[in-house]
Design a protein around this motif. Sequence first.
Motif, PDB file in Angstrom:
ATOM      1  N   GLN A 214      -9.323   3.620   9.114  1.00 22.66           N
ATOM      2  CA  GLN A 214      -8.256   2.893   9.819  1.00 22.66           C
ATOM      3  C   GLN A 214      -8.562   2.670  11.303  1.00 22.66           C
ATOM      4  OE1 GLN A 214      -7.974   5.686   8.105  1.00 22.66           O
ATOM      5  NE2 GLN A 214      -6.499   7.156   8.903  1.00 22.66           N
TER       6      GLN A 214
ATOM      7  N   PHE B 234       0.844  -1.203   0.000  1.00 22.29           N
ATOM      8  CA  PHE B 234       0.000   0.000   0.000  1.00 22.29           C
ATOM      9  C   PHE B 234       0.883   1.258   0.000  1.00 22.29           C
ATOM     10  CE2 PHE B 234      -2.132   3.409   2.314  1.00 22.29           C
ATOM     11  CZ  PHE B 234      -3.352   3.497   1.651  1.00 22.29           C
TER      12      PHE B 234
ATOM     13  N   LEU C 139       5.482   6.638   3.963  1.00 19.11           N
ATOM     14  CA  LEU C 139       4.447   7.668   3.813  1.00 19.11           C
ATOM     15  C   LEU C 139       4.824   8.937   4.576  1.00 19.11           C
ATOM     16  CD1 LEU C 139       1.185   5.515   3.755  1.00 19.11           C
ATOM     17  CD2 LEU C 139       2.442   6.542   1.850  1.00 19.11           C
TER      18      LEU C 139
ATOM     19  N   ARG D   4      -3.005  14.395   2.092  1.00 17.42           N
ATOM     20  CA  ARG D   4      -4.000  15.156   1.317  1.00 17.42           C
ATOM     21  C   ARG D   4      -4.708  16.174   2.215  1.00 17.42           C
ATOM     22  NH1 ARG D   4      -8.191  11.440   0.421  1.00 17.42           N
ATOM     23  NH2 ARG D   4      -8.764  12.251   2.447  1.00 17.42           N
ATOM     24  N   ASP D   5      -5.193  15.732   3.373  1.00 22.48           N
ATOM     25  CA  ASP D   5      -5.935  16.633   4.261  1.00 22.48           C
ATOM     26  C   ASP D   5      -4.987  17.513   5.074  1.00 22.48           C
ATOM     27  OD1 ASP D   5      -8.181  15.402   3.278  1.00 22.48           O
ATOM     28  OD2 ASP D   5      -8.370  14.027   4.969  1.00 22.48           O
TER      29      ASP D   5
ATOM     30  N   GLY E  31       4.135   7.476  13.805  1.00 22.35           N
ATOM     31  CA  GLY E  31       3.433   7.186  15.051  1.00 22.35           C
ATOM     32  C   GLY E  31       2.373   6.141  14.800  1.00 22.35           C
ATOM     33  N   ASP E  32       1.841   5.606  15.881  1.00 18.65           N
ATOM     34  CA  ASP E  32       0.888   4.512  15.792  1.00 18.65           C
ATOM     35  C   ASP E  32      -0.439   4.956  16.397  1.00 18.65           C
ATOM     36  OD1 ASP E  32      -0.560   2.191  15.928  1.00 18.65           O
ATOM     37  OD2 ASP E  32       1.020   1.009  16.889  1.00 18.65           O
ATOM     38  N   LEU E  33      -1.473   4.879  15.589  1.00 19.95           N
ATOM     39  CA  LEU E  33      -2.826   5.211  16.049  1.00 19.95           C
ATOM     40  C   LEU E  33      -3.182   4.495  17.347  1.00 19.95           C
ATOM     41  CD1 LEU E  33      -5.844   6.078  15.677  1.00 19.95           C
ATOM     42  CD2 LEU E  33      -6.046   4.285  13.960  1.00 19.95           C
ATOM     43  N   PHE E  34      -2.617   3.291  17.529  1.00 16.13           N
ATOM     44  CA  PHE E  34      -2.997   2.496  18.692  1.00 16.13           C
ATOM     45  C   PHE E  34      -2.009   2.644  19.853  1.00 16.13           C
ATOM     46  CE2 PHE E  34      -4.820   0.607  14.838  1.00 16.13           C
ATOM     47  CZ  PHE E  34      -6.141   0.923  15.123  1.00 16.13           C
TER      48      PHE E  34
ATOM     49  N   GLY F  86      -1.877   9.247   5.518  1.00 13.50           N
ATOM     50  CA  GLY F  86      -1.644   8.839   4.129  1.00 13.50           C
ATOM     51  C   GLY F  86      -0.533   9.651   3.496  1.00 13.50           C
TER      52      GLY F  86
ATOM     53  N   GLY G 263      -3.028   8.600  10.654  1.00  8.07           N
ATOM     54  CA  GLY G 263      -3.194   7.760   9.470  1.00  8.07           C
ATOM     55  C   GLY G 263      -3.385   8.704   8.289  1.00  8.07           C
TER      56      GLY G 263
ATOM     57  N   LEU H 192      -9.106  -0.815  12.345  1.00  9.89           N
ATOM     58  CA  LEU H 192      -7.990  -1.738  12.586  1.00  9.89           C
ATOM     59  C   LEU H 192      -7.806  -2.008  14.081  1.00  9.89           C
ATOM     60  CD1 LEU H 192      -5.457  -0.371   9.947  1.00  9.89           C
ATOM     61  CD2 LEU H 192      -6.578  -2.605   9.909  1.00  9.89           C
TER      62      LEU H 192
ATOM     63  N   TYR I  91      -6.423   9.433  -2.942  1.00  8.54           N
ATOM     64  CA  TYR I  91      -5.445  10.032  -2.021  1.00  8.54           C
ATOM     65  C   TYR I  91      -4.765  11.298  -2.528  1.00  8.54           C
ATOM     66  CZ  TYR I  91      -6.226   5.588   0.173  1.00  8.54           C
ATOM     67  OH  TYR I  91      -6.846   4.516   0.754  1.00  8.54           O
TER      68      TYR I  91
HETATM   69  C1  SAM Z   1      -7.232   4.638   3.936  1.00  7.82           C
HETATM   70  S1  SAM Z   1      -5.728   5.451   4.306  1.00  7.82           S
HETATM   71  C2  SAM Z   1      -6.299   7.115   4.644  1.00  7.82           C
HETATM   72  C3  SAM Z   1      -5.239   8.162   4.439  1.00  7.82           C
HETATM   73  C4  SAM Z   1      -5.710   9.595   4.686  1.00  7.82           C
HETATM   74  N1  SAM Z   1      -6.260   9.789   5.996  1.00  7.82           N
HETATM   75  C5  SAM Z   1      -6.696  10.002   3.613  1.00  7.82           C
HETATM   76  O1  SAM Z   1      -7.893  10.092   3.925  1.00  7.82           O
HETATM   77  O2  SAM Z   1      -6.252  10.228   2.487  1.00  7.82           O
HETATM   78  C6  SAM Z   1      -5.360   4.822   5.926  1.00  7.82           C
HETATM   79  C7  SAM Z   1      -4.005   5.237   6.419  1.00  7.82           C
HETATM   80  O3  SAM Z   1      -3.852   4.832   7.781  1.00  7.82           O
HETATM   81  C8  SAM Z   1      -2.525   4.427   7.965  1.00  7.82           C
HETATM   82  N2  SAM Z   1      -2.469   3.556   9.158  1.00  7.82           N
HETATM   83  C9  SAM Z   1      -2.853   2.277   9.255  1.00  7.82           C
HETATM   84  N3  SAM Z   1      -2.630   1.805  10.491  1.00  7.82           N
HETATM   85  C10 SAM Z   1      -2.101   2.829  11.205  1.00  7.82           C
HETATM   86  C11 SAM Z   1      -1.640   2.954  12.540  1.00  7.82           C
HETATM   87  N4  SAM Z   1      -1.689   1.920  13.395  1.00  7.82           N
HETATM   88  N5  SAM Z   1      -1.138   4.140  12.940  1.00  7.82           N
HETATM   89  C12 SAM Z   1      -1.069   5.186  12.074  1.00  7.82           C
HETATM   90  N6  SAM Z   1      -1.471   5.119  10.788  1.00  7.82           N
HETATM   91  C13 SAM Z   1      -1.991   3.955  10.346  1.00  7.82           C
HETATM   92  C14 SAM Z   1      -2.164   3.726   6.677  1.00  7.82           C
HETATM   93  O4  SAM Z   1      -0.763   3.649   6.480  1.00  7.82           O
HETATM   94  C15 SAM Z   1      -2.881   4.587   5.643  1.00  7.82           C
HETATM   95  O5  SAM Z   1      -2.046   5.566   5.127  1.00  7.82           O
END
Ligand code: SAM
Length: 244
Positions: free
Chosen positions: A126, A5, A88, A68-69, A103-106, A65, A63, A129, A38
């Motif tokens: 995301q 991805f 990314l 974009r935002d 960083g990690d969302l979780f 991406g 997350g 997840l 994206y």
């Molecule tokens: C569907 S994309 C959305 C990207 C962006 N927010 C957008 O709307 O264009 C989901 C993003 O979440 C990121 N992601 C997935 N798991 C994550 C985590 N645990 N912590 C941070 N980012 C994460 C992915 O790498 C991906 O870039």
Amino acid sequence: MPSPFARALRDQHRDERDAPLRVHGDDECREHPVEAFYFGDPTGGDAFPWIESWLDGPLLDVGAGVGRDARYFQAQFETVAVEVSDALVETMRDRGVDDARRGDLFALPETLPADRFRSVLIRGTQLGLAGSTDRLRGTLADLDVVTRADATAVVDGYDPAHPGTADLIGYRDDPRDGLARRTIRFEYAGERGDPLEFLLFGPDRLRAAASDAGWTVAAVDAPSTADTGYYRAALRRGQSGSPQ
Ligand SMILES: C[S@@+](CC[C@H](N)C(=O)[O-])C[C@H]1O[C@@H](n2cnc3c(N)ncnc32)[C@H](O)[C@@H]1O
């Protein structure tokens, strides 16, 4: 090695993408519209004014991406863009995101200061997840730690109660009300990534998790054109009726 991805998005940015990004379900496969999803204008479409109306700075985009935002919001107020993928983060920096971090969302409190953000954007489903209602609740509770007392958040997901949600690639039923699952794998340039396991939760499930975590779902916005059950929710810190 970046995930398929992340590689596809990075290659798209570099104008080097030479293969489709594919999304695999159990026995189904679709091509992902990478550029349209994206790299488009974030303000295009009817969703954006609603999303923007709930956000203020300092903003945490989790997350993010390819930014974009974040690129749009950083022109309005301070914006920190977080990605789990190094490729990314690098791509966001290359695209002019001022504050892109790994960083990690979780595990947000591990890398971000406490009481820092006035709003949070988690856009792209995301949050699913999290994989379980416990972890969803815990993740929302962690948002408490890094946000200010008057914070808002915008998150999104797929409502299992909507008839179109079952048509999502990788969809799986869950016997529990308001919940379903989704397992997908991305494939790019001959490489298939690890399965991504999503918990799909409807607005009522989100309300329950948010309430346990110290948030209130203040509004839900489901585009009338969505045939998938996609929805967005705006959350406010604190319980409804309590002083904000
Ligand atoms: C569907 S994309 C959305 C990207 C962006 N927010 C957008 O709307 O264009 C989901 C993003 O979440 C990121 N992601 C997935 N798991 C994550 C985590 N645990 N912590 C941070 N980012 C994460 C992915 O790498 C991906 O870039």
